[in-house]
Motif scaffolding. Structure first.
Motif, PDB file in Angstrom:
ATOM      1  N   ASP A 125      38.203  47.328  52.135  1.00  0.00           N
ATOM      2  CA  ASP A 125      39.495  46.753  52.566  1.00  0.00           C
ATOM      3  C   ASP A 125      39.919  45.625  51.620  1.00  0.00           C
ATOM      4  OD1 ASP A 125      41.731  45.802  53.806  1.00  0.00           O
ATOM      5  OD2 ASP A 125      40.842  45.722  55.822  1.00  0.00           O
ATOM      6  N   LYS A 126      40.537  46.030  50.519  1.00  0.00           N
ATOM      7  CA  LYS A 126      40.950  45.085  49.488  1.00  0.00           C
ATOM      8  C   LYS A 126      42.065  44.151  49.979  1.00  0.00           C
ATOM      9  CE  LYS A 126      42.238  45.129  44.578  1.00  0.00           C
ATOM     10  NZ  LYS A 126      42.386  45.959  43.374  1.00  0.00           N
ATOM     11  N   GLU A 127      42.870  44.652  50.948  1.00  0.00           N
ATOM     12  CA  GLU A 127      43.964  43.837  51.484  1.00  0.00           C
ATOM     13  C   GLU A 127      43.432  42.657  52.265  1.00  0.00           C
ATOM     14  OE1 GLU A 127      47.398  44.658  51.088  1.00  0.00           O
ATOM     15  OE2 GLU A 127      46.461  46.002  49.611  1.00  0.00           O
ATOM     16  N   LYS A 128      42.475  42.961  53.136  1.00  0.00           N
ATOM     17  CA  LYS A 128      41.954  41.907  54.009  1.00  0.00           C
ATOM     18  C   LYS A 128      40.948  41.025  53.286  1.00  0.00           C
ATOM     19  CE  LYS A 128      39.853  41.254  58.577  1.00  0.00           C
ATOM     20  NZ  LYS A 128      39.171  41.918  59.693  1.00  0.00           N
ATOM     21  N   TYR A 129      40.036  41.674  52.576  1.00  0.00           N
ATOM     22  CA  TYR A 129      39.008  40.924  51.860  1.00  0.00           C
ATOM     23  C   TYR A 129      39.360  40.923  50.376  1.00  0.00           C
ATOM     24  CZ  TYR A 129      36.607  41.826  56.257  1.00  0.00           C
ATOM     25  OH  TYR A 129      36.297  41.913  57.586  1.00  0.00           O
ATOM     26  N   LYS A 130      39.970  39.855  49.945  1.00  0.00           N
ATOM     27  CA  LYS A 130      40.500  39.787  48.582  1.00  0.00           C
ATOM     28  C   LYS A 130      39.404  40.021  47.543  1.00  0.00           C
ATOM     29  CE  LYS A 130      44.012  38.058  50.889  1.00  0.00           C
ATOM     30  NZ  LYS A 130      45.107  38.947  51.332  1.00  0.00           N
ATOM     31  N   HIS A 131      39.807  40.632  46.447  1.00  0.00           N
ATOM     32  CA  HIS A 131      38.831  40.936  45.391  1.00  0.00           C
ATOM     33  C   HIS A 131      38.859  39.947  44.233  1.00  0.00           C
ATOM     34  CE1 HIS A 131      37.809  45.374  46.557  1.00  0.00           C
ATOM     35  NE2 HIS A 131      37.695  44.516  47.556  1.00  0.00           N
ATOM     36  N   LYS A 132      39.709  38.917  44.354  1.00  0.00           N
ATOM     37  CA  LYS A 132      39.729  37.855  43.341  1.00  0.00           C
ATOM     38  C   LYS A 132      39.425  36.521  44.015  1.00  0.00           C
ATOM     39  CE  LYS A 132      43.180  39.839  40.185  1.00  0.00           C
ATOM     40  NZ  LYS A 132      44.516  39.584  39.576  1.00  0.00           N
ATOM     41  N   ARG A 133      38.515  35.789  43.429  1.00  0.00           N
ATOM     42  CA  ARG A 133      38.162  34.488  43.998  1.00  0.00           C
ATOM     43  C   ARG A 133      38.135  33.420  42.898  1.00  0.00           C
ATOM     44  NH1 ARG A 133      33.047  35.679  48.072  1.00  0.00           N
ATOM     45  NH2 ARG A 133      34.197  36.958  49.583  1.00  0.00           N
TER      46      ARG A 133
END
Lengths: 287, 287
Positions: A228-236
């Protein structure tokens, strides 16, 4: 902490080597410049590994090492002390070595030469005077427009980091916060085993692994992040929680990291790779 | 010990007060003069009692005290540490106090002023450059013609003291030695309780008491000394065995003392009063 406290405490810490205190105090007193910031016993990452340097001039990316013939190196530094320590990336920094096995007169000459060199560097570069009140302020970096790893940026609180990215917090304690970019979050991790988390950062700081020590929790956490890339962002954008060398807590900027969905498995945990060492800052109330 | 060892060890000892190391290292580095000798944490006797001073310039009889609002005084110093310590008579010495409760800029100004003052004192007095190799040599004092308490004279061995008075020893370990004057001996006592002896020196150093802790031995020792002036000399040139502040043993000149036959009793022990603070020295082979 004011400069008086800061300087006397920094100078009071130099006790690792026999002639270190002599050389370090001599450089600072002869330089005699309260606009120049220094750190004693700064942990650094260099191509050849992590190490302690005796004296670090943050504005010049310049390190001084007192050389007594036997060096500190990675193997000498207790791993557990290093785990939580504030480590800066010293790649590309300049190092001046002072040979303390020489005579006192020769050491004094070398210190004189070093002090002259520091003054010359100060004159020849765009020098920003050390302002102990503003160096940890969000406003400093908002006005600059970016945060770059080359500037060794750290904040004393999570809110100060958040406020560089559009927030206007007066207090904030969570380990994550939103970012003007919808696909990015701010992250304030401990990059060592802590509680139910075992996070690690590679020596070159390019890779962070993140895993729950409980296998079931790890599995669900990893799968949901990958799927779930929308909910759990892939950039930090990462500000690691570290212990500064006066015992203070700092949140040290490490860069922008992106999730490696291919190589992140239930076993390895989430794997994050650094994709930028400079990020833009935002005026307040942009979030 | 060479100057490099001496100076770095002296500077490494300044840890009693928060700002002491900062001020002391700043004075030494800005003075920047290897011909000027200094001692850190020197015990001194003053009219108001015994105390530690933070920095002592032996050639100028000048002491620097870093004032943080709470002073060391007699009551703060553990008696057992003081017993064996090297204590000099600082009566008439000058003291400069540096107020460390001020701002760093004000402290730096005061240090600058102090350093300028030391340079001025050096210029305006008959200055003998610090020679670490000769300062403990008999020859230095033979050539001078005398040993005076005002010069804070101490030797590293008993033989060096003996050789100032006509002897030519290469080694000597006894606590007494002859003197060219037939009624005088050299005495190298521990002026505190040690083994079967309980010797004491008064705070003003004017009086020494000497007594065996065994009552029978004390009685015979005292009586024989009082009665047989020929055999048991009534004048003693005293070099007290003390522990220097780097842990080294020194024999510190205290003066010429004479036996007080009237007040020396079996109970009090022998009582010696100081009658001179300067004694003549003699070329070798006069004994």
């Amino acid at each position: 902490m004011n400069k008086k406290e800061y300087i006397t405490r920094q100078l009071g810490r130099t006790k690792n080597k026999k002639y270190e205190a002599y050389v370090v105090t001599r450089i600072i007193h002869l330089l005699n410049d309260l606009t120049v910031k220094f750190v004693t016993q700064q942990y650094v990452t260099r191509p050849e590994g992590r190490a302690l340097t005796d004296l670090y001039f943050t504005q010049f990316n310049l390190h001084i090492e007192v050389d007594e013939g036997h060096h500190f190196n990675g193997a000498n530094i207790a791993a557990d002390k290093l785990r939580e320590a504030d480590i800066i990336n010293a790649t590309g920094h300049q190092i001046i070595r002072i040979d303390a096995t020489q005579s006192l007169e020769e050491i004094n000459d070398k210190v004189k030469e070093t002090v002259d060199k520091i003054k010359e560097i100060k004159r020849s570069t765009s020098f920003i005077p050390w302002d102990i009140d503003s160096e940890f302020n969000s406003e400093t970096y908002i006005q600059r427009g970016y945060i770059d790893i080359a500037d060794d940026v750290a904040f004393k609180t999570i809110k100060d980091a958040c406020n560089c990215f559009g927030h206007n917090y007066t207090g904030y304690q969570r380990a994550g916060a939103s970012h003007p970019d919808i696909d990015t979050i701010l992250w304030f991790p401990k990059l060592f085993e802590n509680g139910e988390w075992d996070n690690q950062i590679s020596r070159d700081e390019e890779t962070i692994t993140e895993r729950n020590i409980n296998d079931d929790k790890a599995k669900s956490y990893i799968l949901s992040h990958i799927e779930d890339k929308e909910k759990y962002k892939h950039k930090r954008i990462v500000f690691a929680k570290v212990k500064g060398n006066l015992g203070d807590i700092l949140y040290r900027f490490r860069g922008l990291y992106e999730l490696d969905t291919k190589n992140s498995t239930e076993k390895t945990g989430l794997i994050w790779h650094r994709t930028a060492t400079r990020v833009n800052t935002y005026k307040q109330n942009q979030c």
